[in-house]
Design a protein around this motif. Structure first.
Motif, PDB file in Angstrom:
ATOM      1  N   TRP A 109       0.954  -1.119   0.078  1.00  0.00           N
ATOM      2  CA  TRP A 109       0.017  -0.050  -0.081  1.00  0.00           C
ATOM      3  C   TRP A 109       0.795   1.223   0.219  1.00  0.00           C
ATOM      4  O   TRP A 109       1.578   1.415   0.801  1.00  0.00           O
ATOM      5  CB  TRP A 109      -0.972  -0.167   1.181  1.00  0.00           C
ATOM      6  CG  TRP A 109      -1.873   1.245   1.426  1.00  0.00           C
ATOM      7  CD1 TRP A 109      -2.829   1.549   0.581  1.00  0.00           C
ATOM      8  CD2 TRP A 109      -1.727   2.158   2.509  1.00  0.00           C
ATOM      9  NE1 TRP A 109      -3.270   2.719   1.133  1.00  0.00           N
ATOM     10  CE2 TRP A 109      -2.615   3.062   2.261  1.00  0.00           C
ATOM     11  CE3 TRP A 109      -0.925   2.204   3.697  1.00  0.00           C
ATOM     12  CZ2 TRP A 109      -2.900   4.087   3.148  1.00  0.00           C
ATOM     13  CZ3 TRP A 109      -1.182   3.368   4.412  1.00  0.00           C
ATOM     14  CH2 TRP A 109      -2.003   4.177   4.285  1.00  0.00           C
ATOM     15  N   MET A 134      -7.206   3.852   4.875  1.00  0.00           N
ATOM     16  CA  MET A 134      -7.852   3.714   5.904  1.00  0.00           C
ATOM     17  C   MET A 134      -7.395   4.629   7.079  1.00  0.00           C
ATOM     18  O   MET A 134      -6.381   4.724   7.047  1.00  0.00           O
ATOM     19  CB  MET A 134      -7.730   2.196   6.690  1.00  0.00           C
ATOM     20  CG  MET A 134      -8.135   1.098   5.811  1.00  0.00           C
ATOM     21  SD  MET A 134      -7.740  -0.503   6.435  1.00  0.00           S
ATOM     22  CE  MET A 134      -6.592  -0.310   7.796  1.00  0.00           C
ATOM     23  N   LYS A 152      -8.834 -13.125   4.425  1.00  0.00           N
ATOM     24  CA  LYS A 152      -8.436 -13.104   5.811  1.00  0.00           C
ATOM     25  C   LYS A 152      -7.917 -14.321   6.219  1.00  0.00           C
ATOM     26  O   LYS A 152      -7.117 -14.399   7.362  1.00  0.00           O
ATOM     27  CB  LYS A 152      -9.370 -12.400   6.547  1.00  0.00           C
ATOM     28  CG  LYS A 152      -9.549 -10.974   6.527  1.00  0.00           C
ATOM     29  CD  LYS A 152     -10.908 -10.504   6.864  1.00  0.00           C
ATOM     30  CE  LYS A 152     -11.324  -9.043   6.774  1.00  0.00           C
ATOM     31  NZ  LYS A 152     -10.914  -8.509   5.430  1.00  0.00           N
ATOM     32  N   ASP A 186      -2.248  -8.507   6.679  1.00  0.00           N
ATOM     33  CA  ASP A 186      -1.545  -7.059   6.762  1.00  0.00           C
ATOM     34  C   ASP A 186      -0.363  -7.108   7.792  1.00  0.00           C
ATOM     35  O   ASP A 186      -0.569  -7.512   8.874  1.00  0.00           O
ATOM     36  CB  ASP A 186      -2.676  -5.862   6.951  1.00  0.00           C
ATOM     37  CG  ASP A 186      -3.426  -5.698   5.820  1.00  0.00           C
ATOM     38  OD1 ASP A 186      -3.098  -5.741   4.875  1.00  0.00           O
ATOM     39  OD2 ASP A 186      -4.400  -5.009   6.135  1.00  0.00           O
ATOM     40  N   TRP A 188      -6.880  -6.453   5.360  1.00  0.00           N
ATOM     41  CA  TRP A 188      -7.990  -5.514   5.195  1.00  0.00           C
ATOM     42  C   TRP A 188      -9.088  -5.717   3.769  1.00  0.00           C
ATOM     43  O   TRP A 188     -10.073  -5.783   3.906  1.00  0.00           O
ATOM     44  CB  TRP A 188      -7.622  -4.074   5.238  1.00  0.00           C
ATOM     45  CG  TRP A 188      -8.582  -3.098   5.117  1.00  0.00           C
ATOM     46  CD1 TRP A 188      -9.914  -2.638   5.935  1.00  0.00           C
ATOM     47  CD2 TRP A 188      -8.990  -2.000   4.294  1.00  0.00           C
ATOM     48  NE1 TRP A 188     -10.408  -1.743   5.473  1.00  0.00           N
ATOM     49  CE2 TRP A 188     -10.150  -1.409   4.321  1.00  0.00           C
ATOM     50  CE3 TRP A 188      -8.266  -1.916   2.806  1.00  0.00           C
ATOM     51  CZ2 TRP A 188     -10.541  -0.543   3.262  1.00  0.00           C
ATOM     52  CZ3 TRP A 188      -8.993  -1.122   1.971  1.00  0.00           C
ATOM     53  CH2 TRP A 188     -10.072  -0.295   2.176  1.00  0.00           C
ATOM     54  N   HIS A 189      -8.349  -5.783   2.813  1.00  0.00           N
ATOM     55  CA  HIS A 189      -9.044  -5.899   1.544  1.00  0.00           C
ATOM     56  C   HIS A 189      -8.705  -7.251   0.843  1.00  0.00           C
ATOM     57  O   HIS A 189      -8.798  -7.250  -0.406  1.00  0.00           O
ATOM     58  CB  HIS A 189      -8.640  -4.921   0.697  1.00  0.00           C
ATOM     59  CG  HIS A 189      -9.608  -4.340  -0.262  1.00  0.00           C
ATOM     60  ND1 HIS A 189     -10.973  -4.049   0.166  1.00  0.00           N
ATOM     61  CD2 HIS A 189      -9.634  -4.091  -1.657  1.00  0.00           C
ATOM     62  CE1 HIS A 189     -11.571  -3.632  -0.885  1.00  0.00           C
ATOM     63  NE2 HIS A 189     -10.750  -3.574  -1.958  1.00  0.00           N
ATOM     64  N   TRP A 190      -8.230  -8.164   1.728  1.00  0.00           N
ATOM     65  CA  TRP A 190      -7.930  -9.621   1.160  1.00  0.00           C
ATOM     66  C   TRP A 190      -8.709 -10.761   1.754  1.00  0.00           C
ATOM     67  O   TRP A 190      -9.087 -10.524   2.846  1.00  0.00           O
ATOM     68  CB  TRP A 190      -6.691  -9.749   0.900  1.00  0.00           C
ATOM     69  CG  TRP A 190      -5.818  -8.923   0.340  1.00  0.00           C
ATOM     70  CD1 TRP A 190      -5.423  -7.710   0.520  1.00  0.00           C
ATOM     71  CD2 TRP A 190      -5.281  -9.028  -1.123  1.00  0.00           C
ATOM     72  NE1 TRP A 190      -4.641  -6.974  -0.481  1.00  0.00           N
ATOM     73  CE2 TRP A 190      -4.702  -7.889  -1.571  1.00  0.00           C
ATOM     74  CE3 TRP A 190      -5.514 -10.085  -1.988  1.00  0.00           C
ATOM     75  CZ2 TRP A 190      -4.096  -7.705  -2.920  1.00  0.00           C
ATOM     76  CZ3 TRP A 190      -4.953  -9.836  -3.426  1.00  0.00           C
ATOM     77  CH2 TRP A 190      -4.182  -8.464  -3.904  1.00  0.00           C
ATOM     78  N   ARG A 238      -7.883   4.940  -2.839  1.00  0.00           N
ATOM     79  CA  ARG A 238      -9.354   4.470  -2.411  1.00  0.00           C
ATOM     80  C   ARG A 238      -9.098   3.269  -1.465  1.00  0.00           C
ATOM     81  O   ARG A 238     -10.136   2.905  -0.821  1.00  0.00           O
ATOM     82  CB  ARG A 238      -9.864   3.966  -3.738  1.00  0.00           C
ATOM     83  CG  ARG A 238      -9.337   2.963  -4.445  1.00  0.00           C
ATOM     84  CD  ARG A 238      -9.936   2.569  -5.888  1.00  0.00           C
ATOM     85  NE  ARG A 238      -9.128   1.628  -6.649  1.00  0.00           N
ATOM     86  CZ  ARG A 238      -9.786   0.659  -7.112  1.00  0.00           C
ATOM     87  NH1 ARG A 238     -10.865   0.219  -7.023  1.00  0.00           N
ATOM     88  NH2 ARG A 238      -8.801  -0.018  -7.851  1.00  0.00           N
ATOM     89  N   HIS A 239      -7.611   2.695  -1.282  1.00  0.00           N
ATOM     90  CA  HIS A 239      -7.648   1.775  -0.282  1.00  0.00           C
ATOM     91  C   HIS A 239      -7.101   2.505   1.013  1.00  0.00           C
ATOM     92  O   HIS A 239      -6.675   1.817   1.941  1.00  0.00           O
ATOM     93  CB  HIS A 239      -6.647   0.760  -0.988  1.00  0.00           C
ATOM     94  CG  HIS A 239      -6.936   0.124  -2.130  1.00  0.00           C
ATOM     95  ND1 HIS A 239      -6.944   0.720  -3.334  1.00  0.00           N
ATOM     96  CD2 HIS A 239      -8.066  -0.706  -2.262  1.00  0.00           C
ATOM     97  CE1 HIS A 239      -7.244  -0.185  -4.209  1.00  0.00           C
ATOM     98  NE2 HIS A 239      -8.119  -1.041  -3.518  1.00  0.00           N
TER      99      HIS A 239
END
Length: 124
Positions: free
Chosen positions: A40, A48, A82, A87, A78-80, A45-46
Motif C-alpha cells: 500500500w 484507512m 483473511k 496485513d 483489510w481488503h483480501w 481508495r484503499h
C-alpha cells in the motif's frame, strides 16, 4: 524498514514483477503471475484513516493465525481473503523479520507452481 526498502527487497527475489492492477495507491508483486505481496502506497481508495504503512502477505492459514497471535503488527488483511492474507505493518517490525516473511510468502507461491516451473526458483 521503509517503503523503498520493502519494494527493493521484494523486487530482488528471482523472477518477481510488479504492477498496479488496483490503482495508483497499490503495488502488487507477482511470481509467474501469482500475487504474493501487496504494498500500500498510502492515500487513494484503499486508504484507512490513521493507518500506518503496510503490506499484505499471502501465507498459509496456520502461519497467519500464529503471526497474528504473536505480533500486534500483523492483522487480518483489510481488503483480501483473511484466511490466506495478513496485513503487516512493516515499520513496527525489524527489517529482518519483514524480509523473512516476504521470502516465506514467495516460497509459498513457488511451492504451488508446476514442478517444471518451480525448478527455476528453488534456492533463489
Amino acid at each position: 524498514m521503509n517503503i523503498e526498502q520493502v519494494r527493493d527487497f521484494t523486487l530482488s527475489l528471482n523472477g518477481v514483477t510488479e504492477d498496479q492492477p488496483f490503482g495508483d495507491d497499490i503495488i502488487t508483486f507477482r511470481l509467474e503471475g501469482k500475487i504474493f505481496v501487496c504494498l500500500w502506497l498510502g492515500g487513494g481508495r484503499h486508504d484507512m484513516k490513521n493507518s500506518a504503512p503496510r503490506i499484505a502477505l499471502k501465507l498459509s492459514p496456520e502461519r497467519n493465525e500464529e503471526l497474528r497471535e504473536r505480533y500486534s503488527a500483523v492483522t487480518p488483511a483489510w481488503h483480501w481473503n483473511k484466511t490466506h492474507w495478513s496485513d503487516v505493518y512493516y515499520e513496527q517490525l525489524s527489517a529482518s523479520q519483514v524480509e523473512e516473511w516476504i521470502v516465506e510468502s514467495y516460497n509459498l507461491i513457488v511451492s504451488k507452481l508446476p514442478k517444471v516451473v518451480r525448478q527455476k526458483y528453488i534456492n533463489s
